[in-house]
Design an enzyme around this catalytic site. Structure first.
Site, PDB file in Angstrom:
ATOM      1  N   LYS A 114       0.837  -1.216   0.000  1.00 49.87           N
ATOM      2  CA  LYS A 114       0.000   0.000   0.000  1.00 49.87           C
ATOM      3  C   LYS A 114       0.867   1.259   0.000  1.00 49.87           C
ATOM      4  O   LYS A 114       0.486   2.278  -0.563  1.00 49.87           O
ATOM      5  CB  LYS A 114      -0.921   0.027   1.228  1.00 49.87           C
ATOM      6  CG  LYS A 114      -1.922  -1.089   1.250  1.00 49.87           C
ATOM      7  CD  LYS A 114      -3.147  -0.746   0.446  1.00 49.87           C
ATOM      8  CE  LYS A 114      -4.157  -1.871   0.525  1.00 49.87           C
ATOM      9  NZ  LYS A 114      -5.021  -2.015  -0.600  1.00 49.87           N
ATOM     10  N   LYS A 196      -3.847 -10.064  -6.183  1.00 54.16           N
ATOM     11  CA  LYS A 196      -5.142 -10.604  -5.733  1.00 54.16           C
ATOM     12  C   LYS A 196      -6.267  -9.774  -6.346  1.00 54.16           C
ATOM     13  O   LYS A 196      -6.072  -8.592  -6.675  1.00 54.16           O
ATOM     14  CB  LYS A 196      -5.218 -10.645  -4.206  1.00 54.16           C
ATOM     15  CG  LYS A 196      -5.681  -9.395  -3.567  1.00 54.16           C
ATOM     16  CD  LYS A 196      -6.009  -9.573  -2.095  1.00 54.16           C
ATOM     17  CE  LYS A 196      -6.393  -8.183  -1.601  1.00 54.16           C
ATOM     18  NZ  LYS A 196      -6.730  -7.989  -0.275  1.00 54.16           N
ATOM     19  N   LYS A 199     -10.107  -4.097  -5.642  1.00 49.72           N
ATOM     20  CA  LYS A 199     -10.385  -2.845  -6.340  1.00 49.72           C
ATOM     21  C   LYS A 199      -9.170  -1.929  -6.446  1.00 49.72           C
ATOM     22  O   LYS A 199      -9.189  -0.944  -7.182  1.00 49.72           O
ATOM     23  CB  LYS A 199     -11.515  -2.105  -5.619  1.00 49.72           C
ATOM     24  CG  LYS A 199     -12.371  -1.306  -6.560  1.00 49.72           C
ATOM     25  CD  LYS A 199     -13.518  -0.705  -5.787  1.00 49.72           C
ATOM     26  CE  LYS A 199     -14.368   0.197  -6.612  1.00 49.72           C
ATOM     27  NZ  LYS A 199     -15.528   0.645  -5.834  1.00 49.72           N
TER      28      LYS A 199
HETATM   29  P1  TYM Z   1     -10.787  -7.430   3.638  1.00 52.69           P
HETATM   30  O1  TYM Z   1     -11.964  -6.579   3.914  1.00 52.69           O
HETATM   31  O2  TYM Z   1      -9.719  -6.901   2.741  1.00 52.69           O
HETATM   32  O3  TYM Z   1     -11.237  -8.825   3.074  1.00 52.69           O
HETATM   33  C1  TYM Z   1     -12.186  -9.606   3.764  1.00 52.69           C
HETATM   34  C2  TYM Z   1     -11.874 -11.081   3.653  1.00 52.69           C
HETATM   35  O4  TYM Z   1     -11.879 -11.504   2.288  1.00 52.69           O
HETATM   36  C3  TYM Z   1     -10.642 -12.118   1.976  1.00 52.69           C
HETATM   37  N1  TYM Z   1     -10.307 -11.762   0.579  1.00 52.69           N
HETATM   38  C4  TYM Z   1      -9.955 -12.640  -0.354  1.00 52.69           C
HETATM   39  N2  TYM Z   1      -9.842 -13.975  -0.325  1.00 52.69           N
HETATM   40  C5  TYM Z   1      -9.463 -14.589  -1.473  1.00 52.69           C
HETATM   41  N3  TYM Z   1      -9.204 -13.921  -2.638  1.00 52.69           N
HETATM   42  C6  TYM Z   1      -9.319 -12.578  -2.708  1.00 52.69           C
HETATM   43  N4  TYM Z   1      -9.089 -11.936  -3.854  1.00 52.69           N
HETATM   44  C7  TYM Z   1      -9.727 -11.877  -1.533  1.00 52.69           C
HETATM   45  N5  TYM Z   1      -9.953 -10.572  -1.261  1.00 52.69           N
HETATM   46  C8  TYM Z   1     -10.311 -10.524   0.034  1.00 52.69           C
HETATM   47  C9  TYM Z   1      -9.645 -11.528   2.956  1.00 52.69           C
HETATM   48  O5  TYM Z   1      -8.524 -12.356   3.132  1.00 52.69           O
HETATM   49  C10 TYM Z   1     -10.490 -11.412   4.206  1.00 52.69           C
HETATM   50  O6  TYM Z   1     -10.553 -12.641   4.889  1.00 52.69           O
HETATM   51  N6  TYM Z   1      -8.184  -6.836   7.852  1.00 52.69           N
HETATM   52  C11 TYM Z   1      -9.236  -7.555   7.236  1.00 52.69           C
HETATM   53  C12 TYM Z   1     -10.566  -7.413   7.947  1.00 52.69           C
HETATM   54  C13 TYM Z   1     -10.519  -7.668   9.410  1.00 52.69           C
HETATM   55  C14 TYM Z   1     -10.514  -8.937  10.037  1.00 52.69           C
HETATM   56  C15 TYM Z   1     -10.493  -8.668  11.423  1.00 52.69           C
HETATM   57  C16 TYM Z   1     -10.539 -10.230   9.557  1.00 52.69           C
HETATM   58  C17 TYM Z   1     -10.488  -6.739  10.392  1.00 52.69           C
HETATM   59  N7  TYM Z   1     -10.475  -7.327  11.607  1.00 52.69           N
HETATM   60  C18 TYM Z   1     -10.457  -9.695  12.348  1.00 52.69           C
HETATM   61  C19 TYM Z   1     -10.519 -11.259  10.495  1.00 52.69           C
HETATM   62  C20 TYM Z   1     -10.483 -10.989  11.868  1.00 52.69           C
HETATM   63  C21 TYM Z   1      -9.448  -7.045   5.815  1.00 52.69           C
HETATM   64  O7  TYM Z   1      -9.107  -5.936   5.505  1.00 52.69           O
HETATM   65  O8  TYM Z   1     -10.131  -7.898   5.010  1.00 52.69           O
END
Ligand code: TYM
Length: 331
Positions: A114, A196, A199
């Protein structure tokens, strides 16, 4: 014995794509059948890149909640909470900041990626984001955290920080276990196969959004770049086909082996047409569910209120315990 506790979250940043479903939500649905599950709309994480959500966050929150329900989160089995509703999350986040060595946080690859993208606009919040995530899970003495592969390093940090606190004070935090799928834990951008699906990509043609139209889904899948081997096999030499196979398996629940066998004598055109059909049929149904839920705001608010009450019943005593152990409470 109580059931194992599951916590996970998604940011309401308007980026919901098929990767979120296959990498994370799909496991959430399975887990709610057996465990105590709390799923969170992590809006405090979403504002770590304020430019991305400015003026939209409120709508995004309700949207994401409606999508959760549309995918099949059942509020009789799972609870859903809005992270910013419960101040215990950032409260513990601050405390854990004080227990996280800077060098450890500075190793997070997602932050490095990022930084190169956002350059001088990058916020301190984004740097601290994995520590807030650690607080999210440690607050609940959570057992299982179902996530995609990109979150693995953040959960390792959560475990390190918990261990650090536990050994300096008292062992009050449970170390959470990540649950990451074997296939589909990292769905890739159709055009930029090294990235991955997300967006943050420059163009959107490689992203299958959950709200995409039938026409867009067909266009994106049929035009997705592939190699010239015309052989539908899962291997490192054919990353584009491997990615499409992961999407196919993620939507249908067929094993990769079964899909390879099914398309043994087919060409890429046939495979892609079938995949587009499968993805659209799946999303068409989810989209109609979404439209049903999004129009009922009072129902959505009720879910969040119940989620908050459930959440605070666990986190208030936990915060008390943390303060006591740290010595920052009245005696
Ligand atoms: P975030 O919002 O970026 O994504 C949410 C979840 O979706 C998964 N994910 C993917 N898996 C496979 N392929 C992809 N292209 C893909 N894009 C997203 C992410 O791995 C995630 O599991 N920090 C985290 C959110 C969070 C969280 C937490 C998760 C905050 N607190 C506590 C678990 C426990 C995040 O930004 O995910």
């Amino acid at each position: 014995m109580s059931k194992p506790f599951v916590f996970s979250g998604i940011q309401p940043n308007g980026d919901l794509n098929i990767g979120h479903y296959i990498g994370a939500i799909k496991n959430w649905l399975k887990l709610q059948e057996e465990y105590d599950c709390l799923y969170s709309i992590v809006d405090l994480h979403a504002i770590t890149i304020p430019e991305k959500v400015k003026g939209k966050i409120n709508n995004n929150i309700y949207d994401l909640l409606a999508w959760f329900l549309a995918f099949g989160l059942d509020i009789n089995k799972s609870k859903i909470m809005l992270q910013s509703d419960n101040p215990d999350h950032p409260y513990l986040g601050w405390i854990l900041n004080c227990f996280t060595p800077f060098g450890l946080a500075n190793r997070m690859t997602q932050f490095k990626e990022k930084t190169s993208e956002l350059k001088e606009t990058i916020s301190c919040g984004l740097f601290n984001y994995p520590i807030l995530m650690a607080a999210d899970v440690l607050l609940y003495d959570c057992d299982i955290v179902p996530v995609g592969e990109d979150q693995k390093q953040h959960l390792e940090l959560a475990r390190d920080v918990a261990q650090r606190f536990n050994s300096m004070y008292e062992p009050i935090f449970k170390l959470p276990e990540p649950l990451i799928q074997k296939n589909g834990a990292r769905i890739k951008d159709l055009y930029h196969i090294e990235k991955k699906m997300s967006k943050s990509s420059k163009d959107e043609k490689g992203i299958i959004f959950i709200l995409d139209s039938k026409e867009n889904i067909y266009k994106k899948i049929l035009k997705a770049p592939t190699d010239s081997k015309n052989s539908i096999q899962f291997n490192n030499q054919q990353p584009e086909i491997a990615n499409l196979l992961n999407i196919y398996a993620g939507i249908t629940d067929l094993s990769i082996k079964d899909i390879e066998a099914k398309y043994k004598n087919s060409d890429y055109k046939q495979f892609k047409e079938d995949l587009a059909d499968i993805v659209w049929k799946f999303l068409e149904n989810i989209q109609s569910q979404y439209h049903k839920y999004i129009s009922d705001k009072s129902y959505l608010n009720k879910i969040l209120d119940e989620g908050l009450a459930f959440s605070q019943a666990i986190t208030n005593p936990k915060i008390k315990q943390v303060r006591k152990v740290l010595g920052i409470s009245k005696t």
